[in-house]
Design a protein around this motif. Structure first.
Motif, PDB file in Angstrom:
ATOM      1  N   GLN A 197     -11.507 -11.116   3.703  1.00 28.28           N
ATOM      2  CA  GLN A 197     -11.770  -9.673   3.747  1.00 28.28           C
ATOM      3  C   GLN A 197     -10.514  -8.859   4.001  1.00 28.28           C
ATOM      4  O   GLN A 197     -10.519  -7.638   3.819  1.00 28.28           O
ATOM      5  CB  GLN A 197     -12.802  -9.374   4.840  1.00 28.28           C
ATOM      6  CG  GLN A 197     -14.173  -9.975   4.580  1.00 28.28           C
ATOM      7  CD  GLN A 197     -15.078  -9.856   5.796  1.00 28.28           C
ATOM      8  OE1 GLN A 197     -14.735 -10.260   6.906  1.00 28.28           O
ATOM      9  NE2 GLN A 197     -16.249  -9.280   5.588  1.00 28.28           N
ATOM     10  N   THR A 251     -10.003   1.199   6.574  1.00 31.00           N
ATOM     11  CA  THR A 251     -11.312   1.276   5.924  1.00 31.00           C
ATOM     12  C   THR A 251     -11.603   2.734   5.573  1.00 31.00           C
ATOM     13  O   THR A 251     -11.106   3.646   6.219  1.00 31.00           O
ATOM     14  CB  THR A 251     -12.411   0.700   6.831  1.00 31.00           C
ATOM     15  OG1 THR A 251     -12.440   1.437   8.056  1.00 31.00           O
ATOM     16  CG2 THR A 251     -12.168  -0.772   7.114  1.00 31.00           C
ATOM     17  N   ASP A 263      -5.796  -3.372   8.804  1.00 30.06           N
ATOM     18  CA  ASP A 263      -6.936  -3.026   7.953  1.00 30.06           C
ATOM     19  C   ASP A 263      -8.019  -2.262   8.716  1.00 30.06           C
ATOM     20  O   ASP A 263      -8.810  -1.536   8.107  1.00 30.06           O
ATOM     21  CB  ASP A 263      -7.554  -4.284   7.341  1.00 30.06           C
ATOM     22  CG  ASP A 263      -6.799  -4.779   6.116  1.00 30.06           C
ATOM     23  OD1 ASP A 263      -6.161  -3.945   5.449  1.00 30.06           O
ATOM     24  OD2 ASP A 263      -6.843  -5.990   5.829  1.00 30.06           O
ATOM     25  N   ASN A 287       0.801  -1.234   0.000  1.00 29.04           N
ATOM     26  CA  ASN A 287       0.000   0.000   0.000  1.00 29.04           C
ATOM     27  C   ASN A 287       0.831   1.280   0.000  1.00 29.04           C
ATOM     28  O   ASN A 287       0.633   2.184   0.809  1.00 29.04           O
ATOM     29  CB  ASN A 287      -0.960  -0.002   1.194  1.00 29.04           C
ATOM     30  CG  ASN A 287      -2.174  -0.872   0.935  1.00 29.04           C
ATOM     31  OD1 ASN A 287      -2.414  -1.287  -0.192  1.00 29.04           O
ATOM     32  ND2 ASN A 287      -2.936  -1.156   1.965  1.00 29.04           N
ATOM     33  N   ARG A 335      -7.000  -7.082   3.448  1.00 29.39           N
ATOM     34  CA  ARG A 335      -6.218  -6.535   2.334  1.00 29.39           C
ATOM     35  C   ARG A 335      -4.765  -6.309   2.755  1.00 29.39           C
ATOM     36  O   ARG A 335      -3.897  -6.137   1.913  1.00 29.39           O
ATOM     37  CB  ARG A 335      -6.818  -5.194   1.880  1.00 29.39           C
ATOM     38  CG  ARG A 335      -8.234  -5.311   1.325  1.00 29.39           C
ATOM     39  CD  ARG A 335      -8.266  -6.043   0.000  1.00 29.39           C
ATOM     40  NE  ARG A 335      -9.629  -6.230  -0.493  1.00 29.39           N
ATOM     41  CZ  ARG A 335     -10.385  -7.287  -0.237  1.00 29.39           C
ATOM     42  NH1 ARG A 335      -9.907  -8.276   0.519  1.00 29.39           N
ATOM     43  NH2 ARG A 335     -11.590  -7.393  -0.748  1.00 29.39           N
ATOM     44  N   ASP A 336      -4.523  -6.299   4.041  1.00 27.90           N
ATOM     45  CA  ASP A 336      -3.205  -5.991   4.596  1.00 27.90           C
ATOM     46  C   ASP A 336      -2.276  -7.198   4.490  1.00 27.90           C
ATOM     47  O   ASP A 336      -2.599  -8.294   4.961  1.00 27.90           O
ATOM     48  CB  ASP A 336      -3.376  -5.567   6.058  1.00 27.90           C
ATOM     49  CG  ASP A 336      -2.047  -5.443   6.787  1.00 27.90           C
ATOM     50  OD1 ASP A 336      -1.079  -4.976   6.160  1.00 27.90           O
ATOM     51  OD2 ASP A 336      -1.981  -5.817   7.977  1.00 27.90           O
ATOM     52  N   TRP A 338     -11.769   0.135  -2.562  1.00 32.54           N
ATOM     53  CA  TRP A 338     -10.721  -0.893  -2.596  1.00 32.54           C
ATOM     54  C   TRP A 338     -10.781  -1.811  -1.379  1.00 32.54           C
ATOM     55  O   TRP A 338     -10.328  -2.957  -1.429  1.00 32.54           O
ATOM     56  CB  TRP A 338      -9.341  -0.237  -2.706  1.00 32.54           C
ATOM     57  CG  TRP A 338      -8.879   0.424  -1.436  1.00 32.54           C
ATOM     58  CD1 TRP A 338      -9.196   1.682  -1.016  1.00 32.54           C
ATOM     59  CD2 TRP A 338      -8.027  -0.132  -0.429  1.00 32.54           C
ATOM     60  NE1 TRP A 338      -8.608   1.951   0.188  1.00 32.54           N
ATOM     61  CE2 TRP A 338      -7.873   0.858   0.583  1.00 32.54           C
ATOM     62  CE3 TRP A 338      -7.380  -1.353  -0.266  1.00 32.54           C
ATOM     63  CZ2 TRP A 338      -7.102   0.653   1.719  1.00 32.54           C
ATOM     64  CZ3 TRP A 338      -6.606  -1.563   0.872  1.00 32.54           C
ATOM     65  CH2 TRP A 338      -6.476  -0.574   1.846  1.00 32.54           C
ATOM     66  N   ILE A 339     -11.322  -1.325  -0.269  1.00 29.15           N
ATOM     67  CA  ILE A 339     -11.558  -2.117   0.930  1.00 29.15           C
ATOM     68  C   ILE A 339     -12.932  -1.691   1.460  1.00 29.15           C
ATOM     69  O   ILE A 339     -13.330  -0.530   1.299  1.00 29.15           O
ATOM     70  CB  ILE A 339     -10.446  -1.900   1.980  1.00 29.15           C
ATOM     71  CG1 ILE A 339     -10.607  -2.862   3.168  1.00 29.15           C
ATOM     72  CG2 ILE A 339     -10.373  -0.465   2.454  1.00 29.15           C
ATOM     73  CD1 ILE A 339      -9.417  -2.839   4.142  1.00 29.15           C
TER      74      ILE A 339
END
Length: 579
Positions: A408, A446, A442, A61, A410-411, A464-465
């Motif tokens: 769920q 959010t 994460d 990220n 993304r990290d 994206w999240i």
């Protein structure tokens, strides 16, 4: 103590990917940030700390940078950045950039040259080492790291040492083309720069100078305490609950202060900047070197002791579901308040892009006291000595996301930890998932909750999240309209700091250190005194204020219509008196 603008400032951290999307692609961007400058001006902050906006393949990220002097396409253009900087300055808001120079992306031009061959001029920009032949390694180690063995030209090799990446797995990647391993303390796509190479240091300092000439107001320096590696890169003891040796052995290395003093002399001292170093593993004594009043290195550091109070005693790692214990937290904050007094300067924070939401760790996230607990936590933090940092959404009492499934996440850290700890330490998914869900980075990432419309007004597209489903009740638009909101409470805390040298510079004195619910302390400057009283619990408590404060002026109180001096505290009640 020397008075400076950055000691008197309040900083607001923006995580650009999740702040405001202007073009509907589901990703926050620079024009989105520009569109919210009036919101930040109304809040009253002085400085934006901008998490990385540089060109990046986005493996971590944006903390994997492929070009330090260009902007990530998803975020906009350099013209967008220049306009944001100009508009922010016009509104009296400074901008501090995130500086990520412990490592680059493996897609940076320097690394692509470095890996071409051993004779390349940029080979030594990174840390390359030969592997360890199996014949030189104990049977125990061969068995433990069997999955990391590589074969090259008929010989079996293990990585150069037993270090693990902070993102799970070994801290080394084997490169077939040159037959050597490169070091990455974080993702495989984040090779560590070789700060021993003076040409690398010059490249970094020249790049920093060009940003300063552009007019930025400072740097937050990512994992800067890791830039000096221990001589010889020796293997280290494997800590409890870990698979590999601890890469934190690199923290506060033998030349780190030499490197930062050189940076200060060649760049930082030439501009009026705010500088803060993220210093994993820093001790109080080390902090005095990084952030001394003589300003030979940085203005201040981020230390992590206080946000590590809720780590898991069973496994010895960060993943846990427990509440942050107040007594150790108070004592640790006291240690840093007193320890840096007159010799250095504290950064005071509880939230950032790497921490879950503090209201879920110490308050009543999702409960009847959500707003009051958010105000209570803000009170004890913002009344301490140091420069306060607000993380986006903290001023709205944004909480943790209600994760229900690992898909769920993304990290990268959360995803890798879930895989490694279930597969290699055989922790059951049923036990592990709630711990990672509670502490995942994460939770902080959010999208910002702007209003009650679809996707919280963050984007017109698909974010994206996922947006926290509580956005319909927890959002900026609603709070801006309501005088007793968390937003307006933060606004008042910031205004109080701006109007009071006592709050900025006063000495700190902790009261009731062993009380499990109450965080009470005094601040003193000359003849002036503050009493800060916070009930950080769901328990009602009796509390008699010290007699000298009976005639004190009430500066702020998070319970409407109650007398702060009545000798009784409601759950999460907080107030400040001044004499």
């Amino acid at each position: 103590m020397k008075k400076t603008w950055w000691k008197e400032a309040v900083v607001y951290q923006i995580y650009p990917r999740s702040f405001c999307d202007s073009n509907g692609d589901g990703i926050g961007d620079l024009p989105g940030i520009e569109s919210k400058l009036d919101y930040l001006k109304e809040l009253g902050i002085d400085v934006i700390w901008l998490s990385p906006v540089y060109r990046s393949p986005n493996d971590d990220n944006g903390y994997d940078i492929s070009d330090y002097e260009d902007i990530m396409e998803e975020f906009g253009t350099m013209a967008d950045f220049d306009r944001l900087l100009k508009k922010a300055h016009e509104k009296g808001i400074k901008i501090v950039m995130d500086l990520v120079v412990n490592h680059s992306s493996d897609e940076h031009a320097w690394f692509m040259e470095s890996r071409k061959d051993k004779e390349n001029a940029k080979r030594d920009y990174y840390i390359w080492r030969k592997g360890r032949p199996l014949s030189t390694v104990s049977k125990e180690e061969q068995e433990r790291f069997a999955g990391d063995i590589v074969e090259y030209q008929g010989e079996k090799l293990l990585p150069p040492n037993n270090w693990g990446s902070f993102f799970s797995g070994p801290a080394w990647v084997f490169d077939e083309k040159t037959g050597e391993f490169y070091l990455h303390l974080f993702s495989k796509k984040q090779p560590d720069l070789n700060w021993e190479n003076e040409i690398v240091r010059k490249e970094v300092f020249d790049m920093m100078t060009r940003w300063c000439e552009k007019g930025i107001d400072g740097f937050r320096m990512d994992v800067i305490s890791l830039i000096s590696k221990p001589e010889g890169l020796p293997s280290t003891e494997i800590p409890k609950g870990a698979v590999y040796g601890d890469g934190a052995v690199c923290a506060n290395g033998p030349r780190v202060h030499e490197f930062l003093q050189e940076m200060n002399q060649k760049v930082l001292s030439k501009y009026d900047l705010m500088t803060v170093g993220e210093t994993a593993g820093v001790t109080l004594e080390e902090a005095k070197k990084y952030a001394n009043e003589a300003q030979t290195e940085l203005n201040m550091v981020f230390q992590f002791e206080h946000v590590s109070m809720d780590e898991n005693p069973k496994y010895g790692f960060k993943w846990n579901t427990g509440r942050m214990p107040l007594v150790p937290l108070k004592k640790n904050l006291e240690k840093w308040q007193l320890g840096l007094k007159d010799v250095a300067w504290n950064s005071i924070y509880l939230c950032n892009h790497d921490q879950p939401r503090v209201i879920a760790r110490l308050g009543d996230d999702g409960g009847q006291y959500r707003e009051r607990s958010a105000k209570c936590i803000a009170t004890f933090l913002h009344m301490m000595q140091g420069t306060p940092y607000i993380y986006q959404g903290e001023e709205l009492s944004m909480g943790n996301y209600p994760f229900t499934d690992p898909s769920q996440f993304r990290d990268l850290e959360s995803i890798n930890a879930y895989e490694e700890l279930t597969e290699k330490l055989h922790i059951s998914p049923e036990e592990l998932f709630p711990m990672i869900a509670h502490k995942s980075r994460d939770n902080a990432r959010t999208p910002m909750q702007w209003n009650s419309e679809k996707e919280a007004g963050f984007t017109t597209g698909t974010p994206w999240i996922s947006v926290n489903p509580n956005y319909t009740t927890v959002n900026a638009e609603e709070q801006l309209k309501r005088p007793d909101s968390v937003f307006h409470y933060y606004q008042k805390l910031i205004a109080l700091r701006h109007s009071s040298e006592l709050i900025v510079y006063g000495d700190f004195h902790l009261l009731l250190p062993e009380d499990p619910d109450l965080f009470v302390y005094e601040r003193t400057l000359g003849e002036k005194k503050l009493l800060v009283v916070c009930n950080v619990s769901e328990n009602e408590r009796d509390f008699a204020i010290p007699e000298e404060f009976n005639a004190g002026k009430l500066l702020i109180h998070n319970v409407e219509g109650e007398d702060a001096k009545r000798g009784h505290l409601l759950p999460y009640e907080a107030f400040v008196l001044e004499i």
